[in-house]
Scaffold this motif. Structure first.
Motif, PDB file in Angstrom:
ATOM      1  N   GLY A 181      -0.309 -15.081  -3.645  1.00  0.00           N
ATOM      2  CA  GLY A 181      -1.352 -16.276  -3.611  1.00  0.00           C
ATOM      3  C   GLY A 181      -2.177 -16.066  -2.503  1.00  0.00           C
ATOM      4  O   GLY A 181      -3.189 -16.987  -2.459  1.00  0.00           O
ATOM      5  N   VAL A 182      -2.520 -14.922  -2.027  1.00  0.00           N
ATOM      6  CA  VAL A 182      -3.467 -14.477  -1.010  1.00  0.00           C
ATOM      7  C   VAL A 182      -4.172 -13.504  -1.597  1.00  0.00           C
ATOM      8  O   VAL A 182      -3.891 -12.421  -2.176  1.00  0.00           O
ATOM      9  N   VAL A 183      -5.570 -13.951  -1.498  1.00  0.00           N
ATOM     10  CA  VAL A 183      -6.575 -12.932  -1.925  1.00  0.00           C
ATOM     11  C   VAL A 183      -6.711 -11.807  -1.158  1.00  0.00           C
ATOM     12  O   VAL A 183      -6.236 -11.505   0.028  1.00  0.00           O
ATOM     13  N   VAL A 184      -6.460 -10.544  -2.013  1.00  0.00           N
ATOM     14  CA  VAL A 184      -6.583  -9.177  -1.573  1.00  0.00           C
ATOM     15  C   VAL A 184      -7.802  -8.432  -1.812  1.00  0.00           C
ATOM     16  O   VAL A 184      -8.458  -8.702  -2.933  1.00  0.00           O
ATOM     17  N   SER A 185      -8.234  -7.706  -0.834  1.00  0.00           N
ATOM     18  CA  SER A 185      -9.525  -7.038  -1.134  1.00  0.00           C
ATOM     19  C   SER A 185      -9.643  -5.575  -0.864  1.00  0.00           C
ATOM     20  O   SER A 185     -10.540  -4.761  -0.619  1.00  0.00           O
ATOM     21  N   ASP A 186      -8.497  -5.223  -0.098  1.00  0.00           N
ATOM     22  CA  ASP A 186      -8.155  -3.608   0.169  1.00  0.00           C
ATOM     23  C   ASP A 186      -7.669  -2.832  -0.684  1.00  0.00           C
ATOM     24  O   ASP A 186      -6.379  -3.206  -1.162  1.00  0.00           O
ATOM     25  N   LEU A 187      -8.123  -1.920  -1.223  1.00  0.00           N
ATOM     26  CA  LEU A 187      -7.789  -1.305  -2.501  1.00  0.00           C
ATOM     27  C   LEU A 187      -6.432  -0.111  -1.786  1.00  0.00           C
ATOM     28  O   LEU A 187      -5.997   0.044  -3.002  1.00  0.00           O
ATOM     29  N   SER A 188      -6.467   0.084  -0.662  1.00  0.00           N
ATOM     30  CA  SER A 188      -5.430   0.843   0.032  1.00  0.00           C
ATOM     31  C   SER A 188      -3.922  -0.041   0.323  1.00  0.00           C
ATOM     32  O   SER A 188      -3.009   0.772   0.626  1.00  0.00           O
ATOM     33  N   LEU A 189      -4.183  -1.183  -0.166  1.00  0.00           N
ATOM     34  CA  LEU A 189      -2.773  -1.967   0.344  1.00  0.00           C
ATOM     35  C   LEU A 189      -1.743  -1.603  -0.487  1.00  0.00           C
ATOM     36  O   LEU A 189      -1.877  -1.284  -1.745  1.00  0.00           O
ATOM     37  N   LYS A 190      -0.597  -1.388   0.023  1.00  0.00           N
ATOM     38  CA  LYS A 190       0.670  -0.937  -0.428  1.00  0.00           C
ATOM     39  C   LYS A 190       1.485  -2.220  -1.107  1.00  0.00           C
ATOM     40  O   LYS A 190       1.398  -3.209  -0.206  1.00  0.00           O
ATOM     41  N   VAL A 191       1.942  -2.441  -2.166  1.00  0.00           N
ATOM     42  CA  VAL A 191       2.627  -3.456  -2.842  1.00  0.00           C
ATOM     43  C   VAL A 191       3.848  -2.661  -3.237  1.00  0.00           C
ATOM     44  O   VAL A 191       4.056  -1.613  -3.820  1.00  0.00           O
ATOM     45  N   GLY A 192       4.953  -3.348  -3.193  1.00  0.00           N
ATOM     46  CA  GLY A 192       6.344  -3.149  -3.506  1.00  0.00           C
ATOM     47  C   GLY A 192       7.180  -3.983  -4.469  1.00  0.00           C
ATOM     48  O   GLY A 192       6.548  -5.084  -4.917  1.00  0.00           O
ATOM     49  N   ALA A 193       8.294  -3.697  -4.379  1.00  0.00           N
ATOM     50  CA  ALA A 193       9.193  -4.620  -5.476  1.00  0.00           C
ATOM     51  C   ALA A 193       9.168  -5.986  -5.240  1.00  0.00           C
ATOM     52  O   ALA A 193       9.322  -6.712  -3.977  1.00  0.00           O
ATOM     53  N   GLY A 194       9.291  -6.913  -6.195  1.00  0.00           N
ATOM     54  CA  GLY A 194       8.971  -8.243  -5.922  1.00  0.00           C
ATOM     55  C   GLY A 194       7.788  -8.489  -5.920  1.00  0.00           C
ATOM     56  O   GLY A 194       7.481 -10.164  -6.026  1.00  0.00           O
ATOM     57  N   ALA A 195       6.565  -7.961  -5.629  1.00  0.00           N
ATOM     58  CA  ALA A 195       5.188  -8.771  -5.554  1.00  0.00           C
ATOM     59  C   ALA A 195       4.751  -9.485  -6.657  1.00  0.00           C
ATOM     60  O   ALA A 195       5.112  -8.747  -7.790  1.00  0.00           O
TER      61      ALA A 195
ATOM     62  N   ASP B   1      13.073  -2.281  -8.673  1.00  0.00           N
ATOM     63  CA  ASP B   1      13.108  -0.701  -8.266  1.00  0.00           C
ATOM     64  C   ASP B   1      12.216   0.113  -8.252  1.00  0.00           C
ATOM     65  O   ASP B   1      12.166   1.320  -8.100  1.00  0.00           O
ATOM     66  N   VAL B   2      10.890  -0.629  -8.012  1.00  0.00           N
ATOM     67  CA  VAL B   2       9.627   0.240  -8.041  1.00  0.00           C
ATOM     68  C   VAL B   2       9.397   0.630  -6.251  1.00  0.00           C
ATOM     69  O   VAL B   2       9.891  -0.061  -5.744  1.00  0.00           O
ATOM     70  N   GLN B   3       8.748   1.670  -6.244  1.00  0.00           N
ATOM     71  CA  GLN B   3       8.322   2.220  -4.797  1.00  0.00           C
ATOM     72  C   GLN B   3       6.922   1.615  -4.482  1.00  0.00           C
ATOM     73  O   GLN B   3       6.203   1.452  -5.199  1.00  0.00           O
ATOM     74  N   PRO B   4       6.900   1.508  -3.430  1.00  0.00           N
ATOM     75  CA  PRO B   4       5.434   0.883  -2.759  1.00  0.00           C
ATOM     76  C   PRO B   4       4.385   1.739  -3.232  1.00  0.00           C
ATOM     77  O   PRO B   4       4.587   3.125  -3.064  1.00  0.00           O
ATOM     78  N   GLU B   5       3.391   1.259  -3.509  1.00  0.00           N
ATOM     79  CA  GLU B   5       2.326   2.044  -4.098  1.00  0.00           C
ATOM     80  C   GLU B   5       1.093   1.324  -3.874  1.00  0.00           C
ATOM     81  O   GLU B   5       1.022  -0.056  -3.576  1.00  0.00           O
ATOM     82  N   ARG B   6      -0.097   2.207  -4.019  1.00  0.00           N
ATOM     83  CA  ARG B   6      -1.469   1.360  -3.677  1.00  0.00           C
ATOM     84  C   ARG B   6      -1.503   0.349  -5.022  1.00  0.00           C
ATOM     85  O   ARG B   6      -1.136   0.394  -5.940  1.00  0.00           O
ATOM     86  N   ILE B   7      -2.329  -0.838  -4.585  1.00  0.00           N
ATOM     87  CA  ILE B   7      -2.205  -2.064  -5.453  1.00  0.00           C
ATOM     88  C   ILE B   7      -2.896  -1.807  -6.813  1.00  0.00           C
ATOM     89  O   ILE B   7      -2.626  -2.130  -7.795  1.00  0.00           O
ATOM     90  N   ASP B   8      -4.047  -0.794  -6.584  1.00  0.00           N
ATOM     91  CA  ASP B   8      -4.826  -0.476  -7.793  1.00  0.00           C
ATOM     92  C   ASP B   8      -3.936   0.229  -8.807  1.00  0.00           C
ATOM     93  O   ASP B   8      -4.196   0.187 -10.038  1.00  0.00           O
ATOM     94  N   ARG B   9      -3.316   1.186  -8.264  1.00  0.00           N
ATOM     95  CA  ARG B   9      -2.249   2.051  -9.204  1.00  0.00           C
ATOM     96  C   ARG B   9      -1.326   1.188  -9.757  1.00  0.00           C
ATOM     97  O   ARG B   9      -0.902   1.212 -10.962  1.00  0.00           O
ATOM     98  N   ALA B  10      -0.707   0.179  -9.015  1.00  0.00           N
ATOM     99  CA  ALA B  10       0.424  -0.764  -9.535  1.00  0.00           C
ATOM    100  C   ALA B  10      -0.132  -1.517 -10.648  1.00  0.00           C
ATOM    101  O   ALA B  10       0.578  -1.737 -11.687  1.00  0.00           O
TER     102      ALA B  10
END
Length: 334
Positions: A50-64, A15-24
């Motif tokens: 399973g994929v390397v992330v390097s972008d701080l602004s990337l949005k992640v959401g439910a189930g990630a 039930d989470v809303q998409p947000e920046r990965i660093d905030r999540a």
């Protein structure tokens, strides 16, 4: 004991809303500071599905599914040195020190050894976590080299994050409390009040702090109370100062700005040196022995970042200031 790298997995709720990965990640891993998580993302230590992330602004959401690899902390650059620290309180998360005058808090040019940080690294040893990836104490606030008194230091990321937030809030919504005792030339009027003037690094002398216009610098607020007039001839006052903000040299600059610099302050009170000749012989001698600004961090209160308990500590006036006060009182009116 050598600490091993940590693998942490975070699965975001449905039930989470998409947000920046660093905030999540900061919300899911409260024991790791957000700045530390950002460093881990930048250096390829975080994976999304399973994929390397390097972008701080990337949005992640439910189930990630986020996997974080936290490397084992490396040794701090400052070397460990055994110092005689006056420890007022210590637990797994933090340590409260009663700092003597003359002790530098953190290594800096000209002071790369013999500092409080060097002593804390030796004292705490393996109990220090990797704050920012380096095994070191977390300096949350500082005292000038020649200011004595109470100082709290974080021993891990959770404590550093919690204490930093309290000091940034300046006690507006929590129990953070800081009070200092100062000896001033003359007594501020009114005898109880607030000094609210902005401060910034001096453009003429980069080692000094200066009062600036309201639209410049940083907000700085000091509440003061004249507790006692110690010398009737020169009107030396014992003043209690409570900080609402904590800027570099704040009390020293604020009181000097009001025309009442601290005794012994060679930076902001040099123009008042000739006043010492009007003191009694004993007081002049004790002021010479003091050899520093007459300022002591006497009270420190805050909320424990893990337990939520309110901790409050008081430190007696150190002998050098106490001796000067006693000598000044000999000329005070009966």
């Amino acid at each position: 004991m050598v600490q091993e790298p940590q693998d942490r997995r975070v699965v975001l709720e449905t039930d989470v809303q998409p947000e920046r990965i660093d905030r999540a990640l900061a919300r899911a891993l409260p024991d790791v500071s957000r700045s530390r998580l950002q460093d881990l993302i930048r250096t390829g230590q975080v994976r999304r599905d399973g994929v390397v992330v390097s972008d701080l602004s990337l949005k992640v959401g439910a189930g990630a599914v986020l996997d974080v690899m936290i490397p084992a902390p490396v040794d701090a650059t400052p070397v460990a040195e055994r110092l005689d620290l006056v420890i007022v309180h210590e637990d797994d998360d933090l340590i409260v020190i009663d700092k003597p005058a003359g002790l530098v808090v953190h290594p800096a040019p000209g002071h790369d050894a013999g500092t409080l940080v060097n002593g804390l690294i030796a004292h705490c040893g393996e109990s220090l976590s990797g704050i920012g990836g380096v095994r070191r104490p977390g300096i949350v606030h500082r005292l000038d080299k020649d200011t004595s008194g109470l100082l709290v230091v974080a021993k891990n990321d959770l404590a550093h994050k919690g204490l930093t937030a309290q000091f940034a809030d300046h006690g507006r919504s929590g129990p953070l409390e800081r009070a200092y005792l100062a000896l001033t030339w003359g007594a501020p009027e009114p005898r109880m009040g607030t000094i609210d003037v902005n401060l910034a690094r001096s453009q003429r002398n980069r080692e000094k702090i200066a009062v600036v216009r309201p639209d410049e610098g940083r907000i700085a607020i000091t509440h003061y109370l004249v507790e006692e007039i110690l010398d009737a001839g020169t009107e030396v006052a014992l003043v209690r100062c409570r900080l609402e903000t904590g800027r570099t040299h704040q009390i020293r600059v604020h009181l000097s700005h009001r025309g009442h610099p601290l005794l012994g302050d060679s930076v902001y009170g040099n123009a008042f040196k000739t006043k010492a000749a009007r003191l009694g012989e004993a007081a002049r001698a004790k002021l010479g022995v003091l050899g520093r600004q007459a300022l002591h961090a006497a009270l420190l209160g805050f909320e424990h970042p893990r337990t939520g308990e309110t901790l409050r500590f008081e430190s007696p006036i150190p002998p050098d200031m106490a001796d000067l006060i006693t000598a000044l009182r000999t000329k005070a009116p009966v």
